[in-house]
Design an enzyme around this catalytic site. Structure first.
Site, PDB file in Angstrom:
ATOM      1  N   ARG A 110     -20.409 -42.551 -57.525  1.00 12.84           N
ATOM      2  CA  ARG A 110     -20.716 -41.217 -56.982  1.00 12.84           C
ATOM      3  C   ARG A 110     -19.961 -40.197 -57.824  1.00 12.84           C
ATOM      4  O   ARG A 110     -18.739 -40.110 -57.738  1.00 12.84           O
ATOM      5  CB  ARG A 110     -20.310 -41.104 -55.512  1.00 12.84           C
ATOM      6  CG  ARG A 110     -21.076 -42.015 -54.573  1.00 12.84           C
ATOM      7  CD  ARG A 110     -20.784 -41.668 -53.120  1.00 12.84           C
ATOM      8  NE  ARG A 110     -21.300 -42.665 -52.204  1.00 12.84           N
ATOM      9  CZ  ARG A 110     -22.558 -42.715 -51.761  1.00 12.84           C
ATOM     10  NH1 ARG A 110     -23.417 -41.801 -52.175  1.00 12.84           N
ATOM     11  NH2 ARG A 110     -22.942 -43.648 -50.915  1.00 12.84           N
TER      12      ARG A 110
ATOM     13  N   HIS B 280     -20.846 -51.225 -57.512  1.00 13.75           N
ATOM     14  CA  HIS B 280     -20.065 -50.424 -56.576  1.00 13.75           C
ATOM     15  C   HIS B 280     -18.583 -50.403 -56.938  1.00 13.75           C
ATOM     16  O   HIS B 280     -17.817 -49.604 -56.413  1.00 13.75           O
ATOM     17  CB  HIS B 280     -20.257 -50.981 -55.159  1.00 13.75           C
ATOM     18  CG  HIS B 280     -19.653 -50.153 -54.082  1.00 13.75           C
ATOM     19  ND1 HIS B 280     -18.534 -50.538 -53.373  1.00 13.75           N
ATOM     20  CD2 HIS B 280     -19.994 -48.931 -53.587  1.00 13.75           C
ATOM     21  CE1 HIS B 280     -18.225 -49.610 -52.487  1.00 13.75           C
ATOM     22  NE2 HIS B 280     -19.086 -48.624 -52.595  1.00 13.75           N
TER      23      HIS B 280
ATOM     24  N   TYR C 258     -10.944 -38.104 -49.163  1.00  9.27           N
ATOM     25  CA  TYR C 258     -10.930 -39.522 -48.796  1.00  9.27           C
ATOM     26  C   TYR C 258      -9.567 -40.130 -49.120  1.00  9.27           C
ATOM     27  O   TYR C 258      -8.988 -39.850 -50.169  1.00  9.27           O
ATOM     28  CB  TYR C 258     -11.986 -40.308 -49.586  1.00  9.27           C
ATOM     29  CG  TYR C 258     -13.423 -39.947 -49.324  1.00  9.27           C
ATOM     30  CD1 TYR C 258     -13.790 -38.873 -48.522  1.00  9.27           C
ATOM     31  CD2 TYR C 258     -14.439 -40.703 -49.897  1.00  9.27           C
ATOM     32  CE1 TYR C 258     -15.117 -38.556 -48.300  1.00  9.27           C
ATOM     33  CE2 TYR C 258     -15.781 -40.398 -49.679  1.00  9.27           C
ATOM     34  CZ  TYR C 258     -16.108 -39.318 -48.889  1.00  9.27           C
ATOM     35  OH  TYR C 258     -17.422 -39.002 -48.674  1.00  9.27           O
TER      36      TYR C 258
ATOM     37  N   ARG D  59     -12.460 -48.496 -40.125  1.00 11.04           N
ATOM     38  CA  ARG D  59     -12.873 -47.125 -39.827  1.00 11.04           C
ATOM     39  C   ARG D  59     -14.241 -47.052 -39.161  1.00 11.04           C
ATOM     40  O   ARG D  59     -14.439 -46.348 -38.198  1.00 11.04           O
ATOM     41  CB  ARG D  59     -12.916 -46.292 -41.113  1.00 11.04           C
ATOM     42  CG  ARG D  59     -13.256 -44.819 -40.862  1.00 11.04           C
ATOM     43  CD  ARG D  59     -13.754 -44.136 -42.120  1.00 11.04           C
ATOM     44  NE  ARG D  59     -15.126 -44.467 -42.424  1.00 11.04           N
ATOM     45  CZ  ARG D  59     -15.612 -44.648 -43.649  1.00 11.04           C
ATOM     46  NH1 ARG D  59     -14.813 -44.573 -44.685  1.00 11.04           N
ATOM     47  NH2 ARG D  59     -16.884 -44.943 -43.837  1.00 11.04           N
TER      48      ARG D  59
ATOM     49  N   HIS E 178     -10.759 -44.507 -46.355  1.00 10.80           N
ATOM     50  CA  HIS E 178     -11.726 -45.116 -47.268  1.00 10.80           C
ATOM     51  C   HIS E 178     -11.159 -46.303 -48.045  1.00 10.80           C
ATOM     52  O   HIS E 178     -11.889 -47.018 -48.709  1.00 10.80           O
ATOM     53  CB  HIS E 178     -12.216 -44.036 -48.249  1.00 10.80           C
ATOM     54  CG  HIS E 178     -13.422 -44.422 -49.041  1.00 10.80           C
ATOM     55  ND1 HIS E 178     -13.373 -44.725 -50.384  1.00 10.80           N
ATOM     56  CD2 HIS E 178     -14.728 -44.555 -48.683  1.00 10.80           C
ATOM     57  CE1 HIS E 178     -14.582 -45.012 -50.822  1.00 10.80           C
ATOM     58  NE2 HIS E 178     -15.422 -44.918 -49.804  1.00 10.80           N
TER      59      HIS E 178
END
Length: 690
Positions: A378, A438, A472, A568, A593
């Site tokens: 991202r 990822h 985060y 979370r 995160h």
């Protein structure tokens, strides 16, 4: 396999209920409560775009195919989701109407409707409409019963729109309805009005929607009765590859090969909208009753992220916690040299992110650096990380970037920067066959004058994204350890296609050895417990969903392994009171995160951090990397951070049978512990001690 797991969708909605708890908590500053309402709204939009869109499509499959493909009934799931969301929306409305708005008024802040404006305010709003809103308006008409076609292609996902009824005999007879999209991107959602003479210190805010309603008659040159707002959420893309894999994925894809793309998945409308108008819209948009969600006059509460705040009222929000300097990196002449001498742990947003783009810039300038490789999942719209990679290309460095083209809702930014780097001469690969990339890795290769190779590695829990690094909580290991650097290099060779298997000696890499190594580590704790030792697991992740891992945790707990989890979001395991498992979830000003995994190991703790949650997709269908922590001081620091989180009794909720989402209450002799503030102060104290 465990049979008592709660459904994934139910668990996700429970997570969003925890967000709603923050909006309802009077201890939270007023404007932060408003932002939590915005977060709830934004989360729910994504849930409808992804999960509900999938279920809605699956519902259309023939019953025989549904039974063959799924162990659940999509229609029943949709009913349960609708029921839960309806209850949460009721609570959402209550918080806003009965708590937020009255408290705003107590502060002299008034969110008013068009019919509440004074004459000078109406004149101001009319001028604002003419100069800042009208140039962006478009007029459409709702198709009549006899009109061909039903789709309204101008309604994008998340588009707010006014359905305008006309106070004219002919229009009333024909059921004429004008549709005017609200151009929020161009106009913003709120307008600050001048204070009236009778309340010169008051702060008056109005929705752009209301300004439009007050001026539509002039603009349309028609007699407008009222503009009823609605919002459409669309299935922009069916992300079934995130949720299913293998033969099942291929069967679903074949079954849905001819599906309608971009279908609406949620229609949120003003509950006062006339039934005849609602029926017309339902038919034109091909909606089912499961898609119809009644609401109040105003929608799209994620716009409240930017609700105007009066100047000089800083107490209405949390006090700033500016990112702190890292004691070893701040002011250092060379980040690379610091990393060569010792492993470094960076913890965001408590510490500055600046060192990461600084490291890339320094590598670009270093004459012995030959190659920079990075994974980008991202990417920020304004990315200094990518700017510095482009700078490295200008200086002749080899740059390889593995850009995830299917990073949900971030595709545009990722593709933009990928194109920029490709045009500048970088090797850019988009996605990896059958899996997402990822993992959060950076590898800098340096060839010294005497022929040695030095590896500078970044292994993190969060994305290379300057914006989210301020919001985060994440950790990043910066290391020059050759054994880790060579493993990171193998992962990049895998991504480049040079290796079929990474065969890493130290890193845990999905979808290869990550699950099996985690299971082995838990089995070791089971063996220690059976031998009478003190065995424990202390784990933190965003989501716990995969039944294999949950089954192993329950097995460990049954033989005496102490299991403590900080989760979370999605958590399908809700332990019974008699289980030796404790789970908490922390929702606070920053989004938790990080993924940290601590294993007791008979008194010699093993500590890992990385990018992987314990979800099916992370373990089997994504390239993920989890690293062991070899540095003793960093292991201690991560353990301290985990301990501070575990003792939280201000923002921690319990996840257990009978107390799901209940706040953990301080005991009489306990102090008040709030993990995120405690961690910030911990890093602040480190600086004071130096």
């Amino acid at each position: 396999m465990p049979t008592d797991l709660i459904k994934r969708d139910s668990s996700w909605l429970e997570f969003n209920a925890r967000v709603l708890q923050e909006a309802a908590d009077p201890r939270v500053p007023l404007y932060e409560r408003i932002r939590f309402l915005a977060i709830y709204s934004s989360n729910l939009d994504e849930f409808y775009r992804v999960r509900v869109s999938s279920l809605r499509q699956f519902k259309k499959l023939p019953k025989t195919e549904r039974r063959e493909l799924f162990d659940f009934k999509p229609k029943r799931e949709l009913r349960e989701i609708r029921s839960t969301v309806y209850q949460q929306q009721e609570e959402f409305g209550r918080i806003f109407r009965e708590e937020i708005l009255p408290q705003l008024r107590e502060e002299g802040i008034h969110l008013i409707h068009s019919d509440q404006m004074t004459k000078p305010q109406r004149a101001f709003a009319a001028d604002h409409f003419d100069h800042h809103i009208a140039p962006h308006l478009q007029l459409h008409w709702l198709p009549g019963d006899g009109d061909e076609g039903g789709e309204l292609p101008f309604l994008d996902d998340g588009q707010l729109c006014l359905a305008v009824s006309l106070n004219e005999p002919e229009a009333e007879e024909t059921g004429e309805v004008a549709l005017v999209p609200i151009p929020v991107k161009e106009t913003g959602r709120f307008v600050v009005l001048p204070s009236p003479e009778k309340d010169p210190d008051g702060y008056y805010v109005i929705f752009v929607d209301s300004v439009m309603r007050a001026n539509l008659s002039r603009w349309m040159d028609r007699r407008v009765d009222f503009g009823y707002s609605f919002k459409l959420s669309r299935d922009a893309e069916l992300y079934i590859d995130n949720e299913f894999d293998g033969d099942l994925l291929r069967k679903i894809e074949r079954s849905l090969a001819n599906r309608d793309t971009g279908l609406p998945t949620r229609f949120l409308y003003d509950g006062d909208m006339p039934s005849w108008m609602l029926k017309r819209l339902k038919k034109a948009l091909r909606l089912s009753k499961y898609d119809m969600i009644p609401g109040a006059r105003y929608h799209n509460f994620n716009d409240f992220f930017r609700f105007p705040q009066p100047p000089g009222r800083d107490y209405l929000a949390y006090p700033e916690l500016p990112p702190l300097p890292h004691p070893q990196l701040e002011g250092a002449a060379s980040v690379m040299e610091v990393i060569q001498h010792a492993d470094i742990l960076l913890s965001f947003p408590y510490q500055k992110y600046d060192y990461i783009p600084q490291l890339i810039r320094e590598a670009a300038d270093h004459p012995e650096v030959t190659k920079i490789r990075i994974t980008l999942y991202r990417v920020a719209k304004k990315s200094q990380v990518v700017q510095n990679l482009l700078y490295a290309l200008k200086l002749g460095k080899v740059v390889e970037a593995f850009v995830e083209a299917k990073a949900r809702f971030d595709e545009a930014s990722n593709l933009y920067w990928g194109k920029e780097m490709t045009e500048a001469g970088a090797y850019v690969r988009y996605s990896y066959p059958a899996v997402k990339v990822h993992t959060k890795l950076l590898h800098i290769e340096r060839q010294t004058g005497n022929g040695d190779t030095v590896h500078y590695s970044y292994i993190g829990t969060g994305n290379f994204n300057e914006k989210t690094a301020k919001l985060y909580t994440d950790h990043a290991l910066l290391t020059c350890r050759p054994k880790l650097g060579k493993d990171v290099e193998r992962v990049f060779d895998l991504l480049r296609g040079k290796l079929i298997l990474p065969r890493c000696k130290h890193l845990l890499v999905a979808p290869f050895n990550l699950e099996s190594e985690f299971l082995n580590l838990i089995d070791r704790e089971i063996a220690i417990a059976k031998a009478g030792g003190h065995a424990y697991l202390f784990l933190k992740m965003n989501s716990l969903e995969e039944p294999t891992m949950i089954d192993k945790l329950q097995e460990a707990a049954r033989v005496g392994v102490e299991v403590r989890l900080i989760v979370r979001g999605i958590c399908r395991l809700v332990p019974r009171e008699d289980e030796n498992i404790q789970i908490i979830s922390i929702i606070d000003r920053f989004l938790e995160h990080a993924r940290i995994f601590i294993f007791g190991n008979d008194g010699e703790e093993l500590v890992y951090l990385g990018s992987a949650d314990w979800m099916n997709r992370n373990l089997y269908r994504r390239v993920e990397v989890v690293t062991p922590i070899f540095d003793h001081l960093i292991r201690l620091e991560l353990r301290r951070i985990m301990d501070m989180q575990w003792r939280d009794n201000q923002r921690a909720r319990l996840i257990c049978d009978g107390q799901l989402n209940a706040y953990r209450e301080p005991q009489p002799r306990d102090g008040h512990f709030r993990a995120q503030l405690d961690i910030y102060n911990y890093f602040k104290a480190q600086l004071a001690a130096d």
